[in-house]
Design a protein around this motif. Structure first.
Motif, PDB file in Angstrom:
ATOM      1  N   LEU A  26       0.831  -1.213   0.000  1.00  0.00           N
ATOM      2  CA  LEU A  26       0.000   0.000   0.000  1.00  0.00           C
ATOM      3  C   LEU A  26       0.858   1.253   0.000  1.00  0.00           C
ATOM      4  O   LEU A  26       0.589   2.227  -0.712  1.00  0.00           O
ATOM      5  CB  LEU A  26      -0.904   0.008   1.230  1.00  0.00           C
ATOM      6  N   ARG A  79       3.929   1.632  -1.093  1.00  0.00           N
ATOM      7  CA  ARG A  79       4.540   1.831  -2.413  1.00  0.00           C
ATOM      8  C   ARG A  79       3.513   2.356  -3.397  1.00  0.00           C
ATOM      9  O   ARG A  79       3.782   3.244  -4.188  1.00  0.00           O
ATOM     10  CB  ARG A  79       5.127   0.519  -2.942  1.00  0.00           C
ATOM     11  N   ASN A  80       2.302   1.773  -3.310  1.00  0.00           N
ATOM     12  CA  ASN A  80       1.277   2.165  -4.277  1.00  0.00           C
ATOM     13  C   ASN A  80       0.845   3.616  -4.095  1.00  0.00           C
ATOM     14  O   ASN A  80       0.569   4.318  -5.052  1.00  0.00           O
ATOM     15  CB  ASN A  80       0.075   1.219  -4.164  1.00  0.00           C
ATOM     16  N   PHE A 128       7.623   5.691  -9.594  1.00  0.00           N
ATOM     17  CA  PHE A 128       8.877   5.149 -10.105  1.00  0.00           C
ATOM     18  C   PHE A 128       9.127   5.579 -11.550  1.00  0.00           C
ATOM     19  O   PHE A 128       8.233   5.535 -12.385  1.00  0.00           O
ATOM     20  CB  PHE A 128       8.855   3.619 -10.055  1.00  0.00           C
ATOM     21  N   LEU A 143      -1.919   2.435 -14.789  1.00  0.00           N
ATOM     22  CA  LEU A 143      -1.676   1.149 -14.133  1.00  0.00           C
ATOM     23  C   LEU A 143      -1.647   1.224 -12.600  1.00  0.00           C
ATOM     24  O   LEU A 143      -2.270   0.405 -11.929  1.00  0.00           O
ATOM     25  CB  LEU A 143      -0.386   0.524 -14.693  1.00  0.00           C
ATOM     26  N   PRO A 144      -0.961   2.237 -12.005  1.00  0.00           N
ATOM     27  CA  PRO A 144      -0.952   2.296 -10.528  1.00  0.00           C
ATOM     28  C   PRO A 144      -2.362   2.468  -9.951  1.00  0.00           C
ATOM     29  O   PRO A 144      -2.671   1.919  -8.896  1.00  0.00           O
ATOM     30  CB  PRO A 144      -0.095   3.527 -10.219  1.00  0.00           C
ATOM     31  N   LYS A 169      -5.130   1.360 -11.364  1.00  0.00           N
ATOM     32  CA  LYS A 169      -5.790   0.068 -11.545  1.00  0.00           C
ATOM     33  C   LYS A 169      -5.415  -0.850 -10.387  1.00  0.00           C
ATOM     34  O   LYS A 169      -6.266  -1.519  -9.802  1.00  0.00           O
ATOM     35  CB  LYS A 169      -5.309  -0.533 -12.860  1.00  0.00           C
ATOM     36  N   ILE A 170      -4.109  -0.860 -10.057  1.00  0.00           N
ATOM     37  CA  ILE A 170      -3.648  -1.699  -8.953  1.00  0.00           C
ATOM     38  C   ILE A 170      -4.298  -1.255  -7.648  1.00  0.00           C
ATOM     39  O   ILE A 170      -4.685  -2.067  -6.819  1.00  0.00           O
ATOM     40  CB  ILE A 170      -2.107  -1.658  -8.866  1.00  0.00           C
ATOM     41  N   GLY A 216      -7.168  -0.070  -7.338  1.00  0.00           N
ATOM     42  CA  GLY A 216      -8.601  -0.369  -7.334  1.00  0.00           C
ATOM     43  C   GLY A 216      -9.477   0.847  -7.536  1.00  0.00           C
ATOM     44  O   GLY A 216     -10.628   0.869  -7.129  1.00  0.00           O
ATOM     45  N   VAL A 217      -8.942   1.874  -8.214  1.00  0.00           N
ATOM     46  CA  VAL A 217      -9.730   3.080  -8.501  1.00  0.00           C
ATOM     47  C   VAL A 217     -10.691   2.777  -9.660  1.00  0.00           C
ATOM     48  O   VAL A 217     -10.347   2.029 -10.575  1.00  0.00           O
ATOM     49  CB  VAL A 217      -8.787   4.253  -8.874  1.00  0.00           C
ATOM     50  N   ARG A 251     -10.156   6.743 -13.144  1.00  0.00           N
ATOM     51  CA  ARG A 251      -8.826   6.431 -13.674  1.00  0.00           C
ATOM     52  C   ARG A 251      -8.573   7.220 -14.948  1.00  0.00           C
ATOM     53  O   ARG A 251      -7.516   7.823 -15.135  1.00  0.00           O
ATOM     54  CB  ARG A 251      -8.741   4.931 -14.031  1.00  0.00           C
ATOM     55  N   ARG A 265       2.966   8.368 -15.337  1.00  0.00           N
ATOM     56  CA  ARG A 265       2.567   7.192 -14.577  1.00  0.00           C
ATOM     57  C   ARG A 265       3.016   7.317 -13.119  1.00  0.00           C
ATOM     58  O   ARG A 265       2.295   6.930 -12.197  1.00  0.00           O
ATOM     59  CB  ARG A 265       3.181   5.936 -15.212  1.00  0.00           C
TER      60      ARG A 265
END
Lengths: 430, 229
Positions: free
Chosen positions: B85, B87-88, B93, B112-113, B115-116, B118-119, B124, B160
């Motif tokens: 969490l 890191r997300n 990066f 992608l971040p 999506k990971i 859960g938005v 998004r 990103r």
């Protein structure tokens, strides 16, 4: 990552290498196709047999014979001793067969839940004829109350009626000169039987129905008790007294409200008394066991094909993990958990299983429908109501679910590998 | 912007790979701290341990010894779920090799971040387009990532990294694959984010010019800090 996003991502991923996905899906497809067809044939024949059971007998009927004695050859190599208490009757080939007498019938009748018991007697009709027709051969059986006959026209015979009633097999009305099945209803035809001294006498009977073509009964005409007894009386004239009142088979009705367990109890009680009691279901059960056995053998082949296909799934996904190592590393660096990575690759495996099995059953059902069409028009046209293949929806669902499960299990190995990748190693991977 | 709060605090952090005779010490007793909103360059030759230091700070690798605190929390007290969490939500990066998915659209790559995390999809998309706008790539949103030039790719990567409003951006040789003009543009972008949004920048580089633009620098040799400024 949300489950829906995992599913979408997995879907997009398997579409990225279309040829590889296609080849893997083909392998699963073959397994699903075979499973669907073999089970379709099994289900088709079973359901046909079940529908035919009704036409050969009621469900609450025992066919009772004297229990077969131990054959001498298998016990002590000595010939069987003569038992003066056991009634016998000469049958073909000079052998004597244990038969039932009135005493046996009384014993059977005395058992609880047995409503009635009577000997099965055979009547052979010499010929049947109508007003202006030729004489035809016919075999007759006594109608058993509770039997579900598929009828083309009319009704089943009434065993309580004093009228002599008969229902004709499907191919008799036109031969006997009737214009249609309905035209035959209510008409009088004549049945002749031969007595022991060779005299041919005939009785008149009323046609009450016309039966559909069936597989098992093979075209014998059902008659009511009154007609049966009349024919039997003609046939028994002049028989020696010793031949009378000895019956190879007795028919007993039992309480139709009995549970399966109670029926089994009753059977074993009769067995202890020295009688073998079998229901129609017992006899049909043997045929169905054979069919089930054959279907299982084919299913095993299909499962072997699926196991081979599951190695295809493993291989495909291992390649995908290899190819997407960096992507996996990136996703992990961005905070995607190992569990979610596992789910992502498992979803890809399950999707491969789904598409393979879905396409497999769709094509199998189509092929089955075409085969049914051709079969019923050609070599199965003698079997009214037979579908060579039938595809109950729950079987199809089970096939898809089982294959998706197999694919999931195959996918666990690559998915675990992906889940355990260390993000740094994955990002450095060249 | 509060610049006085400490975000990273390393106390005698060591990283040892392997065991016994094969043990290799990549980091040895590293102690330093990074304040919020700072820009820090980690410089050193290849094999010096500078990338390992960044991986440890970015929670991609666990220290073998010593204490690392992030926002005053000892990272050993965090579960792997919480590390994921962190890191997300807190880190962005930027990599030298971009790590863009060539077959996906630029927008898909950028979100992608989220999506990971859960938005939801509409959110998004909205935030993805905003992030692309801030790196002047909004007109490329629906192009495939493979069709972008090197500089555009790195700007997409920065979009990103930005999308989850991170506190820290880790950049590993961000200009290593770019020519000097496009490289300078990417650098400008990173330092603009540092200045305007107060995002802490931690840049691993062997490019002296890039290192000089950072407020602070740590020089690593053989896993040890040999110079700090």
């Amino acid at each position: 990552m949300k489950l829906i996003d995992i599913l979408k991502t997995a879907s997009a991923n398997i579409l990225q290498s279309k040829l590889r996905t296609f080849l893997t899906v083909i392998a699963i497809f073959i397994g699903a196709f075979t499973l669907t067809l073999t089970n379709g044939i099994g289900a088709g024949i079973s359901s046909y047999i079940n529908s035919q059971v009704g036409s050969i007998g009621a469900k609450n009927v025992f066919f009772i014979t004297v229990k077969a004695q131990d054959t001498p050859a298998t016990t002590n190599n000595a010939p069987e001793k003569y038992n003066p208490d056991q009634a016998t009757k000469n049958v073909f080939g000079g052998q004597s067969q244990a038969v039932l007498t009135q005493k046996d019938l009384d014993i059977i009748k005395a058992q609880g839940h047995i409503l009635d018991v009577r000997p099965e007697q055979n009547v052979s009709v010499t010929y049947v004829t109508a007003a202006n027709s030729d004489k035809y051969q016919v075999s007759v059986t006594e109608f058993l109350d509770g039997t579900n006959l598929p009828m083309n026209a009319g009704v089943v015979p009434d065993n309580t009626s004093n009228q002599l009633q008969i229902i004709l097999p499907y191919n008799y009305p036109s031969s006997l000169g009737f214009t249609s099945d309905n035209n035959a209803l209510g008409k009088t035809i004549s049945l002749a039987a031969t007595s022991a001294d060779g005299t041919i006498s005939s009785v008149s009977a009323t046609v009450v129905g016309v039966e559909e073509k069936t597989l098992i009964e093979g075209g014998s005409a059902n008659v009511n008790t009154a007609l049966f007894n009349a024919l039997f009386a003609i046939q028994s004239q002049g028989l020696p007294a010793a031949s009378l009142n000895k019956y190879p088979i007795a028919i007993a009705h039992f309480d139709s409200s009995l549970t399966d367990a109670q029926v089994t109890d009753l059977k074993s009680k009769l067995s202890d008394l020295g009688y073998t009691a079998q229901t129609i279901q017992d006899e049909i059960g043997i045929i169905q066991k054979v069919i089930t056995g054959i279907v299982i053998v084919f299913d095993i082949f299909a499962i072997i094909a699926l196991i081979a296909a599951s190695f295809g799934v493993i291989n495909t996904l291992l390649m995908a993990v290899q190819e997407r190592t960096k992507e996996i590393g990136l996703m992990k660096a961005m905070g995607m958990s190992g569990n979610r990575i596992f789910l992502l690759f498992s979803a890809e495996a399950i999707l491969l299983g789904f598409w393979g099995s879905f396409l497999g059953i769709v094509v199998a059902v189509l092929v089955g429908k075409i085969a049914n069409h051709i079969a019923t028009a050609r070599f199965l046209q003698d079997f009214q109501g037979l579908n060579l293949l039938s595809f109950p929806i729950h079987t199809l669902v089970i096939i898809v679910v089982v294959i998706m499960l197999i694919a999931f299990l195959a996918g666990t190995l690559p998915a675990r590998r992906a889940a355990r990748l260390n993000p740094i190693d994955a990002l450095r991977y060249e | 912007m509060p610049t006085s709060t400490v975000i990273f605090e390393a106390d005698n952090v060591s990283k040892i790979y392997g065991k016994g005779e094969n043990a290799f010490t990549a980091l040895k007793d590293i102690s330093f701290s990074v304040k919020k909103g700072e820009s820090l360059a980690i410089v050193g030759k290849s094999g010096s341990g500078k990338s390992t230091l960044m991986h440890v700070l970015a929670l991609l690798d666990a220290p073998s010894a010593g204490i690392l605190k992030i926002n005053n929390t000892d990272i050993t007290s965090l579960s792997s779920r919480n590390l994921d969490l962190l890191r997300n939500r807190t880190f962005g990066f930027v990599f030298q090799q971009f790590f863009l998915n060539a077959n996906m659209s630029v927008l898909e790559n950028v979100i992608l971040p989220l999506k990971i995390a859960g938005v939801a999809e509409t959110e998004r998309r909205k935030r993805g387009l905003e992030a692309l706008k801030s790196v002047e790539l909004e007109d490329k949103a629906n192009n495939k990532a493979v069709d972008l030039s090197g500089g555009q790719k790195q700007r997409a990567v920065i979009a990103r990294a930005l999308i989850n409003n991170p506190e820290v951006i880790f950049a590993d040789e961000p200009t290593g694959n770019l020519d000097s003009t496009t490289g300078a543009k990417v650098e400008d972008l990173l330092f603009k984010l540092n200045k305007e949004k107060g995002i802490t920048l931690i840049i691993v580089t062997h490019d002296e010019d890039l290192a000089k633009r950072c407020k602070r620098r740590i020089e690593i040799k053989d896993g040890q800090i040999i110079k700090e400024a």
